[in-house]
Design an enzyme around this catalytic site. Sequence first.
Site, PDB file in Angstrom:
ATOM      1  N   GLY A 178      75.598  49.516  -0.050  1.00  0.00           N
ATOM      2  CA  GLY A 178      75.336  50.007  -1.393  1.00  0.00           C
ATOM      3  C   GLY A 178      74.816  51.422  -1.452  1.00  0.00           C
ATOM      4  O   GLY A 178      74.557  51.941  -2.536  1.00  0.00           O
ATOM      5  N   ARG A 205      84.941  45.875   8.062  1.00  0.00           N
ATOM      6  CA  ARG A 205      85.365  47.083   7.383  1.00  0.00           C
ATOM      7  C   ARG A 205      84.739  47.111   5.992  1.00  0.00           C
ATOM      8  O   ARG A 205      84.159  46.128   5.545  1.00  0.00           O
ATOM      9  CB  ARG A 205      86.891  47.153   7.302  1.00  0.00           C
ATOM     10  CG  ARG A 205      87.544  47.248   8.677  1.00  0.00           C
ATOM     11  CD  ARG A 205      89.017  47.538   8.594  1.00  0.00           C
ATOM     12  NE  ARG A 205      89.608  47.576   9.923  1.00  0.00           N
ATOM     13  CZ  ARG A 205      89.606  48.635  10.716  1.00  0.00           C
ATOM     14  NH1 ARG A 205      89.047  49.758  10.304  1.00  0.00           N
ATOM     15  NH2 ARG A 205      90.166  48.588  11.912  1.00  0.00           N
ATOM     16  N   ALA A 206      84.852  48.248   5.321  1.00  0.00           N
ATOM     17  CA  ALA A 206      84.251  48.396   4.000  1.00  0.00           C
ATOM     18  C   ALA A 206      84.759  47.321   3.052  1.00  0.00           C
ATOM     19  O   ALA A 206      85.947  46.983   3.061  1.00  0.00           O
ATOM     20  CB  ALA A 206      84.561  49.779   3.450  1.00  0.00           C
ATOM     21  N   ILE A 207      83.853  46.785   2.230  1.00  0.00           N
ATOM     22  CA  ILE A 207      84.239  45.826   1.191  1.00  0.00           C
ATOM     23  C   ILE A 207      84.339  46.554  -0.149  1.00  0.00           C
ATOM     24  O   ILE A 207      85.409  46.623  -0.756  1.00  0.00           O
ATOM     25  CB  ILE A 207      83.220  44.671   1.088  1.00  0.00           C
ATOM     26  CG1 ILE A 207      83.120  43.947   2.435  1.00  0.00           C
ATOM     27  CG2 ILE A 207      83.624  43.689  -0.008  1.00  0.00           C
ATOM     28  CD1 ILE A 207      82.075  42.856   2.470  1.00  0.00           C
ATOM     29  N   THR A 208      83.233  47.133  -0.600  1.00  0.00           N
ATOM     30  CA  THR A 208      83.237  47.842  -1.885  1.00  0.00           C
ATOM     31  C   THR A 208      82.827  49.295  -1.724  1.00  0.00           C
ATOM     32  O   THR A 208      82.673  50.003  -2.717  1.00  0.00           O
ATOM     33  CB  THR A 208      82.284  47.146  -2.873  1.00  0.00           C
ATOM     34  OG1 THR A 208      80.957  47.138  -2.328  1.00  0.00           O
ATOM     35  CG2 THR A 208      82.730  45.723  -3.141  1.00  0.00           C
ATOM     36  N   ASP A 266      80.396  41.307  -4.247  1.00  0.00           N
ATOM     37  CA  ASP A 266      79.647  41.116  -3.001  1.00  0.00           C
ATOM     38  C   ASP A 266      78.489  40.174  -3.306  1.00  0.00           C
ATOM     39  O   ASP A 266      77.360  40.579  -3.506  1.00  0.00           O
ATOM     40  CB  ASP A 266      79.152  42.464  -2.475  1.00  0.00           C
ATOM     41  CG  ASP A 266      78.850  42.410  -0.988  1.00  0.00           C
ATOM     42  OD1 ASP A 266      79.000  41.329  -0.391  1.00  0.00           O
ATOM     43  OD2 ASP A 266      78.478  43.452  -0.423  1.00  0.00           O
ATOM     44  N   SER A 274      77.573  35.597   5.426  1.00  0.00           N
ATOM     45  CA  SER A 274      78.488  36.473   6.157  1.00  0.00           C
ATOM     46  C   SER A 274      77.758  37.205   7.280  1.00  0.00           C
ATOM     47  O   SER A 274      78.177  37.183   8.449  1.00  0.00           O
ATOM     48  CB  SER A 274      79.123  37.478   5.191  1.00  0.00           C
ATOM     49  OG  SER A 274      79.790  38.509   5.881  1.00  0.00           O
ATOM     50  N   LYS A 298      73.030  48.689  -4.116  1.00  0.00           N
ATOM     51  CA  LYS A 298      73.448  47.297  -4.271  1.00  0.00           C
ATOM     52  C   LYS A 298      72.276  46.427  -4.703  1.00  0.00           C
ATOM     53  O   LYS A 298      72.407  45.542  -5.555  1.00  0.00           O
ATOM     54  CB  LYS A 298      74.043  46.788  -2.963  1.00  0.00           C
ATOM     55  CG  LYS A 298      74.625  45.390  -3.058  1.00  0.00           C
ATOM     56  CD  LYS A 298      75.230  44.968  -1.728  1.00  0.00           C
ATOM     57  CE  LYS A 298      76.430  45.808  -1.385  1.00  0.00           C
ATOM     58  NZ  LYS A 298      77.069  45.367  -0.123  1.00  0.00           N
TER      59      LYS A 298
END
Length: 501
Positions: A178, A205-208, A266, A274, A298
């Site tokens: 975030g 890897r990047a989510i958002t 997320d 996770s 975030k």
Amino acid sequence: MDSGLTNLRLKWLGIDTQKEFVVYMRSDCPVCISEGFEALTRVMVRVGNTTIIATLNVIHSDLLARDEASLSTSAWNKLEAREGDEIHFSHLQPAQSMSRVRAKIYGETLERGDYDQIIADIIDHKYSTPELAAFVTSCAGERLQLDEIIALTRAMVSTGSRLQWNREIIADKHCVGGLPGNRTTPIIVAIAAVAGLAIPKTSSRAITSPAGTVDTMETMAPVNLSMDHVRQVVEQVGGCVVWGSGVNLSPADDILIGVERALDIDSEGQMIASVLSKKVAAGSTHVVIDMPVGPTAKVRTPEAAQQLSRYFELVADAIDLKVKVILTEGIQPVGRGIGPALEAADVLSVLRNDQDAPDDLRQRSLMLAGSLLELTGQAAEGDGPARADAILRSGKAWEKFYAICEAQGGFRIPGKAPYTREIKAGHSGFILSIDNRRLAKVAKLAGAPHDPTAGLMLQAVPGHRVESGQPLFTVHAETRGTLEYALEYIDTQPDILEITS
């Protein structure tokens, strides 16, 4: 269902659907006609002795002949298919665990067995994309109780591979994300390895975000390593920074992350499951968690951070992990670069002790590395940051990081984007704040993380005075089109960096 009427021949089309298994057939082919298959039907697909579950896409053209079918690249590779192979089909019974997902949607609390069944069906690819989206959404918005997060974590741990090490302490670090540019992990891994810790860092890897740890690391070294290669690297140099999917750790998480990325969700409960399931799968025993807190991070409030920290610690305790959560400032980006290659440049400048290295990235890395040294007993309470600082200043952290890259397949210098555009201040004044989310969106519209050299370079931060026409940040892009996408968005968001009038 192995009669000639309902068997088709495979034709290669080269269609990439990421991890989703897809089969392609003509609407008037014998299989669709005889079996009543329609678009988006989930079907059993067999080539030779290997069977998978795939989603049907129906073609209304001559791209395929009536006796031909094709597969997405992921399905093709899974089946080890060759052009001309015979492919067989059969009906798929609905996943029974979907009834428990529907129960969750309507507010029921699920049990450990429910999550075991759901995760098992996800691993077996029995869920369609809409069904996966339903599960992800049912867990979002603080809908998971503590016992459910523990159950989900254990279910995810029980699937996939697990790394075993001949050491009592295996160190690790994670950031909940975030905060753009917060790329401390490669620096921490190098410092910890110099201090004598084993730190097999596996990341997603990047989510958002515009870059994840793996996206950034991949601009400097290979990250898609086998499990044997990971063991070899860690035994040789003490640490690694690799892609978790490459070693099949918590594979259900990789499937769910793909859906979360598409939904831009997320979920806190799923995030805990996770993170911690992958730590256990990697063999970690001691983990420091960086939790940035800020109005556009975030985690937005201290109250939310305290609750999330408590859940992390309680779930970790239930699965025998020693975890220390550290609340950090999440008001503004860390470092100057946002995007894989640009963040890698910041990492390298810190490791090399460059005079112009971003001090905020350096100090945050030392604080977190010091906390990890204290948690693992490599430094006395309160002495960790000083020991981390000594390791970094000595140049040994840079030597170790270079050795890690070489062991993973070879160090390389991050590339540079061919297209750039400076964004300048419209008037003079002091910068009051930065909107992390909108700044990250600029980087993503410019192409990050898909385009590794895309993103932006920050040139002004809150508290600094800027003059009219002075650069605030520079957008980097690999194509003119993505550069224009980013610039169009910037034109509609004049206060991404808020400047006093």
